[in-house]
Design an enzyme around this catalytic site. Structure first.
Site, short mmCIF file in Angstrom:
data_model
loop_
_atom_site.label_atom_id
_atom_site.label_comp_id
_atom_site.label_asym_id
_atom_site.label_seq_id
_atom_site.Cartn_x
_atom_site.Cartn_y
_atom_site.Cartn_z
N CYS A 14 -30.18 -67.36 37.31
CA CYS A 14 -29.94 -68.48 38.22
C CYS A 14 -29.15 -69.60 37.55
O CYS A 14 -29.57 -70.12 36.50
CB CYS A 14 -31.28 -69.03 38.72
N CYS A 71 -24.21 -68.98 46.56
CA CYS A 71 -24.62 -68.20 45.39
C CYS A 71 -25.63 -67.13 45.79
O CYS A 71 -26.59 -67.40 46.51
CB CYS A 71 -25.23 -69.12 44.33
N CYS A 73 -41.19 -55.59 43.76
CA CYS A 73 -40.93 -56.59 42.72
C CYS A 73 -41.57 -56.15 41.40
O CYS A 73 -42.78 -55.84 41.36
CB CYS A 73 -41.48 -57.94 43.15
N ASP A 80 -52.30 -71.64 42.35
CA ASP A 80 -51.84 -70.25 42.45
C ASP A 80 -52.78 -69.33 43.23
O ASP A 80 -52.35 -68.64 44.15
CB ASP A 80 -51.59 -69.69 41.04
#
Length: 377
Positions: free
Chosen positions: A247, A191, A214, A134
Site C-alpha cells: 500500500c 489505486c 485470505c 477486536d
C-alpha cells in the site's frame, strides 16, 4: 458538565497514557455495514471467527442500551524489525505478521481502555461503558472510520493519515454524549495495488474480502490446508502482510512508540525445523505472549511444514519422516507426507510408501498419495 471541555480533557488524558489517536462517533446504527455484512453472509465470505449476530455487530444499543457515543482509539505498531535474522538454505525461518509482533495487542489495548474507562468514571460518576478490542461484537474498523481515525482502504484495513494502516484499534461504548468527529475522506482513488497483489485473490474488489481465501485466516485454521493455497503460503506461520506492505499509504510508515510492540526476532521469525518438535510447554513459554499463538501450536506446525516444503528443505527430511510416522495428529502426519513429496528426494517417496502400509486414517492416506504424485511432475 461542559461536554466540549470534558471531551478535550479526555483527549489530553489519552495522550498521557499512550494512546496515539482518539476519535468520537455517534452510537447510531451502522446501516451501511449491516447491509454489507448480510451480503457477506449470503456470499459465504465470512471466516466464522466473527462474534455476535449482524444486529449485535451493527447496533451499539444492543450492547449498551443507554449508548450515546463511542470512543475509538488507535495505537501504532512497527512495520520494520531491526537485526532481523536471515532465512538461509539449511536454516530456514518462518514469519509472523506484523500485527503479531511484541506483546499481544489485546492485552495492551485493554490496559489503555481500562485506564480511559477509569478516567471517565472518576469525572462522570453516572457513566456506563462497554469496552472492546477486536474480539468484541462491534466492527473496530467501522467505528474507527466513523470516529475520524482513518478511512477504510481497498485492502479492508483502516488507513490513518499519520500511521498508515499499522494501527491496532479498540473502542468504548458509553452513555456520555460526546461530540462526533468528522470522518476522514477516502483517498485510495484509482489505486488497486492491494487487490492485484493479494496472493489468493481474497480481495474480490476494493473493500470486499472473501475471508475464507485470505491467508491471514487460512494460517489460523486447524484442518488440512486446501491444496490451492499450499503454494501460496510461503513461509508465513501466522497472518499475512501483503496488502499492507504494497500500500502506498504505508510507504515509510514505521513507528516504535510502544515498547510492548517491539518484536523479538527469534520469536516472530523463528527457525522452522525446531518448531516441529516443540513441546506444548515450550510453545506456551516462548509464544504465548504474542497474538499469533492464540490457536495453539498445531496450525503453526502445519504451516511450518508447508514452509519447509516450499523451500524444499532437504535438512528437514528426517524430522518430517518422524512426524509422518509417529505424530498422533492426522493433519500433521498427512501434511508431513505431502511436504516430503514436495521436497521430492527418492528417500522421501520410499518413506511415504512404507508409512502407507501402516497408516489407517483415510485423510492421511489421501495426503500420502498426493505426496507420491510429485514423482510424476
Amino acid at each position: 458538565m461542559d461536554i466540549h471541555q470534558f471531551q478535550e480533557e479526555v483527549i489530553q488524558y489519552s495522550k498521557e497514557i499512550g494512546i496515539d489517536k482518539i476519535g468520537f462517533a455517534s452510537a447510531d446504527v451502522f446501516g451501511e455495514l449491516k447491509a454489507r455484512l448480510k451480503q457477506q453472509q449470503e456470499f459465504g465470505y465470512q471466516s466464522g471467527f466473527e462474534k455476535g449476530s449482524v444486529e449485535e455487530r451493527t447496533e451499539p444499543d444492543r450492547l449498551l442500551p443507554e449508548a450515546q457515543s463511542i470512543i475509538s482509539i488507535a495505537l501504532a505498531y512497527p512495520s520494520k524489525m531491526s537485526d532481523a535474522p536471515k532465512s538461509r538454505k539449511g536454516d530456514r525461518r518462518g514469519i509472523f505478521c506484523r500485527a503479531s509482533w511484541g506483546q499481544d495487542y489485546h492485552t495492551v489495548l485493554r490496559d489503555r481502555l481500562n485506564k480511559l474507562g477509569e478516567f471517565l468514571q472518576a469525572h462522570y460518576p453516572e457513566v456506563t461503558i462497554k469496552s472492546m478490542v477486536d474480539t468484541g461484537e462491534l466492527a473496530d474498523r467501522a467505528v474507527a472510520e466513523r470516529a475520524g481515525i482513518g478511512f477504510s482502504g481497498k485492502n479492508c484495513a483502516t488507513i490513518t493519515p499519520e500511521f498508515g494502516s499499522y494501527v491496532y484499534l479498540g473502542e468504548i461504548v458509553t452513555n456520555i454524549p460526546f461530540i462526533p468527529d468528522e470522518p476522514v475522506d477516502d483517498s485510495c482513488g484509482d489505486c488497486n495495488i492491494c487487490v492485484d497483489a493479494c496472493p489468493t485473490d481474497a480481495l474480490i474488489q476494493g473493500g470486499q474480502l472473501n475471508a475464507n481465501r485470505c491467508i491471514a485466516f487460512l494460517t489460523q485454521t486447524k484442518d488440512f490446508l486446501p491444496d490451492e493455497f499450499r503454494s501460496k503460503i510461503g513461509n508465513r506461520l501466522y497472518g499475512c502482510d501483503t496488502c499492507q506492505t504494497v500500500c502506498p499509504k504505508n510507504r515509510k510508515k514505521d513507528f516504535h512508540r510502544h515498547e510492548e510492540f517491539e518484536p523479538d526476532p527469534e520469536i516472530v521469525k523463528p527457525k522452522l525445523t525446531p518448531l516441529l518438535s516443540i513441546s506444548n510447554r515450550e510453545f506456551k513459554e516462548k509464544f504465548s505472549p504474542i497474538a499469533g499463538s492464540w490457536r495453539g501450536k498445531k496450525p503453526i506446525q502445519r504451516n511450518a511444514i508447508l514452509a519447509l516444503a516450499h523451500y524444499k528443505d532437504e535438512t528437514s527430511i528426517q524430522e518430517l519422516i518422524r512426524l509422518m510416522k509417529e505424530d498422533p495428529r492426522p493433519v500433521i502426519r498427512g501434511t508431513a507426507a505431502w511436504g516430503l513429496g514436495k521436497i521430492g528426494k527418492p528417500e522421501c517417496y520410499q518413506e511415504i510408501e512404507e508409512a502407507m502400509m501402516h497408516e489407517t486414517d483415510e485423510n492421511v492416506l489421501y495426503e500420502m498419495k498426493k505426496g507420491l504424485e510429485f514423482q510424476k511432475i
